[in-house]
Design an enzyme around this catalytic site. Structure first.
Site, mmCIF file in Angstrom:
data_model
loop_
_atom_site.group_PDB
_atom_site.id
_atom_site.type_symbol
_atom_site.label_atom_id
_atom_site.label_comp_id
_atom_site.label_asym_id
_atom_site.label_seq_id
_atom_site.Cartn_x
_atom_site.Cartn_y
_atom_site.Cartn_z
ATOM 1 N N HIS A 1 -86.640 18.549 3.138
ATOM 2 C CA HIS A 1 -87.077 19.406 2.027
ATOM 3 C C HIS A 1 -87.032 18.690 0.685
ATOM 4 O O HIS A 1 -87.520 19.222 -0.319
ATOM 5 C CB HIS A 1 -86.326 20.752 2.015
ATOM 6 C CG HIS A 1 -84.988 20.744 1.355
ATOM 7 N ND1 HIS A 1 -83.802 20.613 2.046
ATOM 8 C CD2 HIS A 1 -84.645 20.885 0.064
ATOM 9 C CE1 HIS A 1 -82.795 20.675 1.200
ATOM 10 N NE2 HIS A 1 -83.282 20.836 -0.016
ATOM 11 N N GLN B 1 -77.381 23.061 -5.271
ATOM 12 C CA GLN B 1 -78.717 22.527 -5.526
ATOM 13 C C GLN B 1 -78.622 21.157 -6.205
ATOM 14 O O GLN B 1 -77.822 20.975 -7.119
ATOM 15 C CB GLN B 1 -79.476 23.491 -6.415
ATOM 16 C CG GLN B 1 -80.954 23.276 -6.345
ATOM 17 C CD GLN B 1 -81.700 24.340 -7.113
ATOM 18 O OE1 GLN B 1 -81.118 25.051 -7.913
ATOM 19 N NE2 GLN B 1 -82.982 24.431 -6.876
HETATM 20 C C1 4AZ Z 1 -80.187 23.949 -2.650
HETATM 21 O O1 4AZ Z 1 -80.729 24.842 -3.237
HETATM 22 C C2 4AZ Z 1 -78.877 24.207 -2.002
HETATM 23 N N1 4AZ Z 1 -74.372 25.803 -0.763
HETATM 24 C C3 4AZ Z 1 -78.234 23.194 -1.336
HETATM 25 C C4 4AZ Z 1 -77.029 23.429 -0.721
HETATM 26 C C5 4AZ Z 1 -76.480 24.675 -0.783
HETATM 27 C C6 4AZ Z 1 -77.095 25.699 -1.454
HETATM 28 C C7 4AZ Z 1 -78.311 25.451 -2.073
HETATM 29 C C8 4AZ Z 1 -75.183 24.904 -0.081
HETATM 30 O O2 4AZ Z 1 -80.689 22.833 -2.585
#
Ligand code: 4AZ
Length: 256
Positions: free
Chosen positions: A64, A198
């Site tokens: 992603h 994120q």
């Molecule tokens: C994201 O939005 C994301 N808590 C990545 C990891 C987590 C939450 C969101 C894990 O990329």
């Protein structure tokens, strides 16, 4: 009445300023020698994701993180640095294989893995070194570490410095209670007040010196009952090794 409103406004200000810790990645500043496999993946010159060094010319990240595998040259990686905008080595990506069966739908994110070939070989050192892939997923309760340059809370960007935190591998059935579409190509990890977030996506979840997970998704960050979800490296290992062999095969063909 005035005092009540003042209190309300004060609380809202405190929460939005981040003074009330929702807690982050629960993170501590890392030493680069603790996480020499950490990559900051750039898209068009800006940090977009994490990644892990597999070898001096191969990096692993999340599918992603790669919207356009057919345009590898908009991506580059920085390695060997505790800050995601300076230092270490910055190298361009020349070829990408994203999992053919990557499913990008929220909460149905499967096979979230991509492998990248770099334009030039990384110079390996104490600050820049590969992490071996796990052969077997660690059992529930195993200690694990996640690191990254991502948000320090939901919707709050990191400072650009590498942070890490300690987690435990979650029980699969329990994680499936939170994410009902979970499958064995995923593995969850959590700890109170600690999580990836994120901007950490694509980065490493490490247990017992092996790469066991790739930061994939979650509902917000560090929310009780919502562990972080990771691509399960042990399950994806055959695909990863095959894709790397293809990247290196192309590389040899390119040189002829
Ligand atoms: C994201 O939005 C994301 N808590 C990545 C990891 C987590 C939450 C969101 C894990 O990329």
């Amino acid at each position: 009445m005035f005092i009540q409103w003042t209190l309300v406004i004060f609380s809202v200000t405190l929460i939005s300023a981040g003074s009330i810790p929702e807690r982050i990645v629960g993170g501590k500043p890392a030493e680069i020698t603790q996480f020499p496999w950490q990559v900051s993946l750039y898209k068009l010159g800006n940090h977009c994701c994490g990644g892990s060094i597999y070898s001096n010319e191969i990096v692993i990240t999340a599918a992603h993180c790669i919207e356009t595998p057919e345009f590898p040259k908009i991506y580059s990686v920085r390695v060997g640095s505790l800050t995601n905008n300076t230092g270490g080595q910055l190298v361009e990506v020349v070829e990408i294989i994203r999992h053919e069966n990557y499913v990008p739908k929220r909460r149905h994110t499967y096979n979230d893995v991509a492998v990248l070939r770099l334009q030039s070989k990384l110079i390996l050192s104490d600050n820049v070194s590969p992490i071996p892939l796990a052969d077997k997923a660690p059992s529930a309760g195993s200690p694990a570490w996640v690191s990254g340059f991502g948000n320090i809370r939901t919707n709050t960007p990191g400072t650009g410095n590498l942070l890490y935190t300690s987690l435990k591998i979650s029980d699969f059935d329990q994680c499936q209670n939170s994410y009902k579409y979970l499958t064995k190509v995923q593995i969850c990890a959590d700890a109170p007040g600690k999580d990836s977030c994120q901007g950490d996506s694509g980065g490493p979840l490490v247990s017992d010196g092996k790469l066991v997970g790739i930061v994939s998704f979650g509902i917000l960050c560090a929310r009780p009952d919502y562990p972080g979800v990771y691509a399960n490296v042990a399950e994806l290992k055959p695909w990863i090794l095959n894709a790397i062999a293809k990247l290196l095969g192309t590389h040899i063909a390119d040189q002829k």
